[in-house]
Design a protein around this motif. Structure first.
Motif, short mmCIF file in Angstrom:
data_model
loop_
_atom_site.label_atom_id
_atom_site.label_comp_id
_atom_site.label_asym_id
_atom_site.label_seq_id
_atom_site.Cartn_x
_atom_site.Cartn_y
_atom_site.Cartn_z
N SER A 174 0.84 -1.19 0.00
CA SER A 174 0.00 0.00 0.00
C SER A 174 0.88 1.24 0.00
N VAL A 175 0.61 2.16 -0.92
CA VAL A 175 1.46 3.33 -1.13
C VAL A 175 0.67 4.61 -0.86
N GLY A 176 1.33 5.57 -0.23
CA GLY A 176 0.68 6.85 0.01
C GLY A 176 1.66 7.98 0.18
N GLY A 177 1.19 9.19 -0.07
CA GLY A 177 2.00 10.38 0.12
C GLY A 177 1.85 10.93 1.52
N GLU A 178 2.49 12.05 1.75
CA GLU A 178 2.52 12.68 3.07
C GLU A 178 1.52 13.83 3.11
N SER A 179 0.80 13.95 4.21
CA SER A 179 -0.17 15.03 4.36
C SER A 179 0.39 16.14 5.23
N GLY A 180 -0.29 17.29 5.20
CA GLY A 180 0.12 18.42 6.03
C GLY A 180 0.76 19.54 5.23
N LYS A 181 0.83 20.70 5.86
CA LYS A 181 1.34 21.92 5.21
C LYS A 181 2.77 21.75 4.72
N TYR A 182 3.58 21.02 5.48
CA TYR A 182 5.00 20.89 5.15
C TYR A 182 5.34 19.54 4.52
N ALA A 183 4.34 18.88 3.99
CA ALA A 183 4.53 17.55 3.40
C ALA A 183 5.53 17.57 2.25
N ARG A 184 6.26 16.48 2.14
CA ARG A 184 7.17 16.30 1.01
C ARG A 184 6.39 15.74 -0.18
N GLU A 185 6.74 16.20 -1.36
CA GLU A 185 5.99 15.88 -2.57
C GLU A 185 6.13 14.41 -2.97
N LEU A 186 5.03 13.84 -3.42
CA LEU A 186 5.02 12.48 -3.95
C LEU A 186 5.08 12.53 -5.47
N ASP A 187 6.02 11.83 -6.05
CA ASP A 187 6.14 11.72 -7.51
C ASP A 187 5.29 10.53 -7.96
N TYR A 188 4.31 10.79 -8.80
CA TYR A 188 3.40 9.73 -9.23
C TYR A 188 4.12 8.61 -9.96
N SER A 189 5.25 8.92 -10.59
CA SER A 189 6.00 7.88 -11.29
C SER A 189 6.55 6.85 -10.30
N TRP A 190 6.81 7.27 -9.04
CA TRP A 190 7.25 6.30 -8.03
C TRP A 190 6.10 5.32 -7.73
N VAL A 191 4.88 5.85 -7.71
CA VAL A 191 3.71 5.04 -7.41
C VAL A 191 3.48 4.00 -8.51
N THR A 192 3.52 4.45 -9.76
CA THR A 192 3.28 3.52 -10.86
C THR A 192 4.41 2.50 -10.99
N ASP A 193 5.62 2.91 -10.64
CA ASP A 193 6.73 1.96 -10.64
C ASP A 193 6.49 0.87 -9.60
N MET A 194 6.01 1.25 -8.41
CA MET A 194 5.71 0.26 -7.38
C MET A 194 4.57 -0.64 -7.82
N ARG A 195 3.59 -0.07 -8.49
CA ARG A 195 2.49 -0.89 -9.00
C ARG A 195 3.03 -1.94 -9.98
N GLU A 196 3.94 -1.53 -10.85
CA GLU A 196 4.53 -2.46 -11.81
C GLU A 196 5.28 -3.57 -11.10
N GLN A 197 6.01 -3.24 -10.05
CA GLN A 197 6.73 -4.26 -9.28
C GLN A 197 5.75 -5.29 -8.71
N CYS A 198 4.62 -4.78 -8.17
CA CYS A 198 3.62 -5.69 -7.59
C CYS A 198 2.96 -6.54 -8.66
N GLU A 199 2.64 -5.94 -9.79
CA GLU A 199 2.01 -6.69 -10.88
C GLU A 199 2.93 -7.81 -11.36
N ASP A 200 4.21 -7.49 -11.51
CA ASP A 200 5.17 -8.50 -11.97
C ASP A 200 5.35 -9.62 -10.95
N SER A 201 5.13 -9.29 -9.67
CA SER A 201 5.36 -10.27 -8.59
C SER A 201 4.08 -10.97 -8.16
N GLY A 202 2.93 -10.59 -8.71
CA GLY A 202 1.68 -11.22 -8.31
C GLY A 202 1.22 -10.83 -6.93
#
Length: 245
Positions: A174-202
């Protein structure tokens, strides 16, 4: 899913803790007790509450999210944890889930009758960056746990979990970004890369939260707190895999 917080308060121990929502929300509510002070709450025995007729207030099949305002394995709770394991045994008709940044403490904290794990308990290991993944995941995989989940949140960089993913061993990432005023930015490409890892691994995959700041296709987005879960769901990239006991 009811939230069961038998204790409250925590300590920051790694990069993912920098802007912890527990500290932020305590400050917003003007709590006089420091967030670093771990104390039992009035919800300590929540799953054992009964209604006026003597029936369980939370019926069979209820799923509890445990220790969301602390860490189940935090040191100050060592004297209370056996009572929580006992409640999980009593309510074997319910299921329980907790995630931890202190997975190295689990082995010494398990109850005597744990065996290869309680079937009604799922444990999530948080790995917010590659350094924490490479430290925590080998420990996590070495332990007797029946239902293992990986929580990559707040996701602080691209993380490679391929060496640790295997169907039937890790049930979901399960993947998620950080909330709050000072949150660090989430790059969506990191999310899709993790999805690809999971898909390849079942392995099942869930994008559960965008965080406050999202970079996608070269554009920067600020997403209000109330929309961060729904916007993640709208991405439509989750992978559902039926779990077989």
């Amino acid at each position: 899913m009811p939230m069961w917080n038998p204790w409250h308060g925590c300590h920051k121990i790694s990069a993912g803790c920098r802007h912890c929502y527990v500290f932020r929300e305590d400050a917003a509510f003007g709590t006089s007790i420091p967030s670093t002070e771990v104390r039992r709450t009035l919800s300590f025995s929540l799953p054992l509450r009964r209604d006026r007729s003597g029936n369980w207030k939370y019926p069979a099949g209820t799923e509890f999210a445990l220790c969301l305002t602390s860490d189940f394995l935090i040191e100050e709770a060592d004297g209370w944890r056996d009572d929580i394991w006992e409640i999980m045994r009593i309510r074997s008709d319910c299921s329980f889930f907790f995630f931890t940044k202190r997975i190295e403490r689990l082995d010494a904290m398990l109850p005597d009758d744990w065996g290869d794990g309680y079937d009604n308990v799922a444990i999530g290991c948080t790995v917010e960056n590659q350094e924490r993944a490479d430290y925590r995941m080998p420990i996590f995989l070495s332990l007797p746990i029946r239902h293992r989940l990986v929580i990559v949140a707040p996701m602080l960089e691209r993380v490679d979990l391929r060496p640790y993913l295997a169907p039937g061993v890790i049930e979901e990432v399960s993947v998620g970004g950080e909330s709050g005023k000072y949150a660090r930015e989430l790059d969506y490409s990191w999310v899709t890369d993790m999805r690809e890892q999971c898909e390849d691994s079942g392995v099942a995959f869930c994008f559960h939260q965008t965080g406050s700041y999202l970079l996608k296709d070269g554009r920067h987005y600020h997403i209000p707190r109330e929309h961060q879960h729904s916007q993640a769901a709208k991405a439509g990239i989750n992978i559902h895999i039926e779990r077989h006991k």
